[in-house]
Design a protein around this motif. Structure first.
Motif, short mmCIF file in Angstrom:
data_model
loop_
_atom_site.label_atom_id
_atom_site.label_comp_id
_atom_site.label_asym_id
_atom_site.label_seq_id
_atom_site.Cartn_x
_atom_site.Cartn_y
_atom_site.Cartn_z
N GLU A 210 -36.82 5.84 -12.32
CA GLU A 210 -36.24 6.26 -11.13
C GLU A 210 -35.45 7.37 -11.22
O GLU A 210 -34.88 7.57 -12.37
CB GLU A 210 -35.26 4.95 -10.60
CG GLU A 210 -34.71 5.12 -9.31
CD GLU A 210 -33.75 3.99 -8.93
OE1 GLU A 210 -33.39 3.85 -7.73
OE2 GLU A 210 -33.41 3.19 -9.84
N ILE A 211 -35.43 8.26 -10.24
CA ILE A 211 -34.73 9.57 -10.27
C ILE A 211 -33.16 9.16 -9.55
O ILE A 211 -33.23 9.02 -8.45
CB ILE A 211 -35.52 10.77 -9.47
CG1 ILE A 211 -36.88 10.98 -10.07
CG2 ILE A 211 -34.58 11.72 -9.61
CD1 ILE A 211 -37.74 11.86 -9.41
N VAL A 212 -32.21 9.27 -10.45
CA VAL A 212 -31.16 8.93 -9.97
C VAL A 212 -29.86 10.07 -10.25
O VAL A 212 -29.92 10.75 -11.49
CB VAL A 212 -30.49 7.79 -10.86
CG1 VAL A 212 -28.98 7.66 -10.69
CG2 VAL A 212 -31.33 6.58 -10.75
N ASP A 213 -29.17 10.58 -9.19
CA ASP A 213 -28.33 11.49 -9.43
C ASP A 213 -26.91 10.87 -8.83
O ASP A 213 -26.50 11.25 -7.70
CB ASP A 213 -28.83 12.82 -8.55
CG ASP A 213 -27.77 13.90 -8.59
OD1 ASP A 213 -26.83 13.83 -9.53
OD2 ASP A 213 -27.87 14.78 -7.67
N PRO A 214 -26.08 10.54 -9.89
CA PRO A 214 -24.68 10.02 -9.28
C PRO A 214 -23.73 11.43 -9.04
O PRO A 214 -23.91 12.24 -9.87
CB PRO A 214 -24.21 9.31 -10.42
CG PRO A 214 -24.85 9.71 -11.81
CD PRO A 214 -26.38 10.41 -11.34
N GLN A 215 -23.07 11.29 -8.07
CA GLN A 215 -22.19 12.40 -7.52
C GLN A 215 -21.04 12.01 -7.01
O GLN A 215 -20.80 11.15 -6.39
CB GLN A 215 -23.05 13.18 -6.49
CG GLN A 215 -24.21 13.78 -6.51
CD GLN A 215 -25.19 14.25 -5.41
OE1 GLN A 215 -24.49 14.76 -4.54
NE2 GLN A 215 -26.39 13.99 -5.00
N ILE A 216 -19.75 12.99 -7.32
CA ILE A 216 -18.62 12.86 -7.07
C ILE A 216 -18.21 13.90 -5.64
O ILE A 216 -18.37 14.89 -6.20
CB ILE A 216 -17.64 12.61 -7.96
CG1 ILE A 216 -17.84 11.38 -8.95
CG2 ILE A 216 -16.09 12.59 -7.41
CD1 ILE A 216 -16.83 11.27 -9.99
N ILE A 217 -18.08 13.37 -4.52
CA ILE A 217 -17.97 14.61 -3.62
C ILE A 217 -16.43 14.64 -3.29
O ILE A 217 -15.85 13.51 -2.64
CB ILE A 217 -18.73 14.06 -2.43
CG1 ILE A 217 -20.38 13.90 -2.77
CG2 ILE A 217 -18.70 15.11 -1.34
CD1 ILE A 217 -21.06 12.84 -1.99
N LEU A 218 -16.02 15.61 -3.22
CA LEU A 218 -14.63 15.90 -2.81
C LEU A 218 -14.56 16.76 -1.49
O LEU A 218 -15.43 17.79 -1.28
CB LEU A 218 -13.78 16.90 -3.75
CG LEU A 218 -12.54 17.58 -3.40
CD1 LEU A 218 -11.49 16.44 -3.30
CD2 LEU A 218 -12.10 18.35 -4.56
N THR A 219 -14.02 16.36 -0.45
CA THR A 219 -13.91 17.03 0.79
C THR A 219 -12.58 17.11 1.33
O THR A 219 -11.73 16.02 1.13
CB THR A 219 -14.57 16.07 1.81
OG1 THR A 219 -15.98 16.00 1.59
CG2 THR A 219 -14.99 16.86 3.26
N VAL A 220 -12.26 18.31 1.96
CA VAL A 220 -10.81 18.66 2.35
C VAL A 220 -11.06 18.88 3.82
O VAL A 220 -11.62 19.47 4.24
CB VAL A 220 -10.24 19.75 1.52
CG1 VAL A 220 -8.69 20.17 2.13
CG2 VAL A 220 -10.19 19.50 0.25
N TYR A 221 -10.08 17.87 4.65
CA TYR A 221 -10.02 17.96 6.10
C TYR A 221 -8.72 18.49 6.48
O TYR A 221 -7.83 18.18 5.78
CB TYR A 221 -10.45 16.69 6.53
CG TYR A 221 -11.68 16.05 6.45
CD1 TYR A 221 -12.87 16.39 6.96
CD2 TYR A 221 -11.94 15.15 5.15
CE1 TYR A 221 -14.02 15.84 6.70
CE2 TYR A 221 -13.10 14.47 4.94
CZ TYR A 221 -14.19 14.96 5.76
OH TYR A 221 -15.33 14.56 5.34
N ASP A 222 -8.67 19.53 7.53
CA ASP A 222 -7.46 19.53 8.31
C ASP A 222 -6.89 18.20 8.83
O ASP A 222 -7.70 17.48 9.59
CB ASP A 222 -7.61 20.44 9.46
CG ASP A 222 -6.41 21.08 10.26
OD1 ASP A 222 -5.98 20.11 10.83
OD2 ASP A 222 -6.05 22.19 10.03
N ALA A 223 -5.71 17.78 8.64
CA ALA A 223 -5.09 16.76 9.07
C ALA A 223 -5.24 16.60 10.69
O ALA A 223 -5.34 15.52 11.26
CB ALA A 223 -3.75 16.25 8.45
N LYS A 224 -4.88 17.28 11.35
CA LYS A 224 -4.64 17.38 12.84
C LYS A 224 -5.89 17.41 13.48
O LYS A 224 -6.13 16.84 14.36
CB LYS A 224 -3.91 18.81 13.22
CG LYS A 224 -2.69 18.91 12.48
CD LYS A 224 -1.61 17.89 12.54
CE LYS A 224 -0.33 18.10 11.80
NZ LYS A 224 -0.08 17.28 10.76
N THR A 225 -6.93 18.38 13.00
CA THR A 225 -8.17 18.65 13.77
C THR A 225 -9.33 17.77 13.15
O THR A 225 -10.43 17.64 13.82
CB THR A 225 -8.50 20.32 13.90
OG1 THR A 225 -8.86 20.53 12.49
CG2 THR A 225 -7.62 20.76 14.47
#
Length: 170
Positions: free
Chosen positions: A112-127
């Motif tokens: 099986e082709i497996v790709d574990p990823q950790i994703i960091l996303t930064v959002y504007d808290a107001k919008t």
């Protein structure tokens, strides 16, 4: 001309005509700065996007240790929402075969082709607009202990990259 001599000649000519670079040429691309909102923020809310409590705990610990931002308990109090998510991309199965030329048997293999990823996303808290995102492909490991170590390393790597980008002049 013997077959062996012809083979040697072909190898010599291909080496001369198609040299393989000893160091692949990679273009140095300068690291882009983060949006000013991210750089100037004072307070952040850390959100666990799911997938791994271990990754989130390691990320939270490193962010707190860094001390650049005040970590608050609610998105309403924050300038930014910083979300960490752990995903495993399962993109199919690789199939191949091997043949034993001695006894003429063929074996078919698959994984099986497996790709574990950790994703960091930064959002504007107001919008709630996504301002910046990055993912780190965690190294594969067979043992649970090593998978945990690689998960922690990936989370710490994302914090280190954020530190680097925040310090880039606008």
């Amino acid at each position: 001309m013997s077959t062996r001599t012809r083979l040697a000649l072909v190898i010599a000519l291909s080496t001369i005509l198609c040299p393989s670079p000893s160091h692949p040429k990679t273009k140095k691309v300068p690291v882009a700065p983060l949006p000013a909102v991210v750089v100037n923020a004072k307070r952040i809310f850390l959100s666990n996007g799911g997938g791994s409590n271990l990754a989130y705990d390691a990320f939270y610990s490193k962010m707190k240790e860094w001390g650049r931002y005040e970590i608050v308990g609610s998105p309403d109090e924050a300038d930014l929402i910083v979300e960490l998510a752990y995903r495993v991309d399962r993109s199919g199965t690789r199939v191949w075969s091997t043949t034993n030329t001695y006894d003429k048997t063929t074996q078919v293999h698959s994984s099986e082709i497996v790709d574990p990823q950790i994703i960091l996303t930064v959002y504007d808290a107001k919008t709630k607009t996504s301002l910046w995102s990055e993912n780190d492909h965690r190294r594969l490991a067979r043992r649970e202990k090593n998978r945990e170590k690689e998960t922690v390393n990936s989370a710490e790597c994302l914090v280190n990259d954020l530190k680097t980008r925040v310090s880039i002049p606008q």
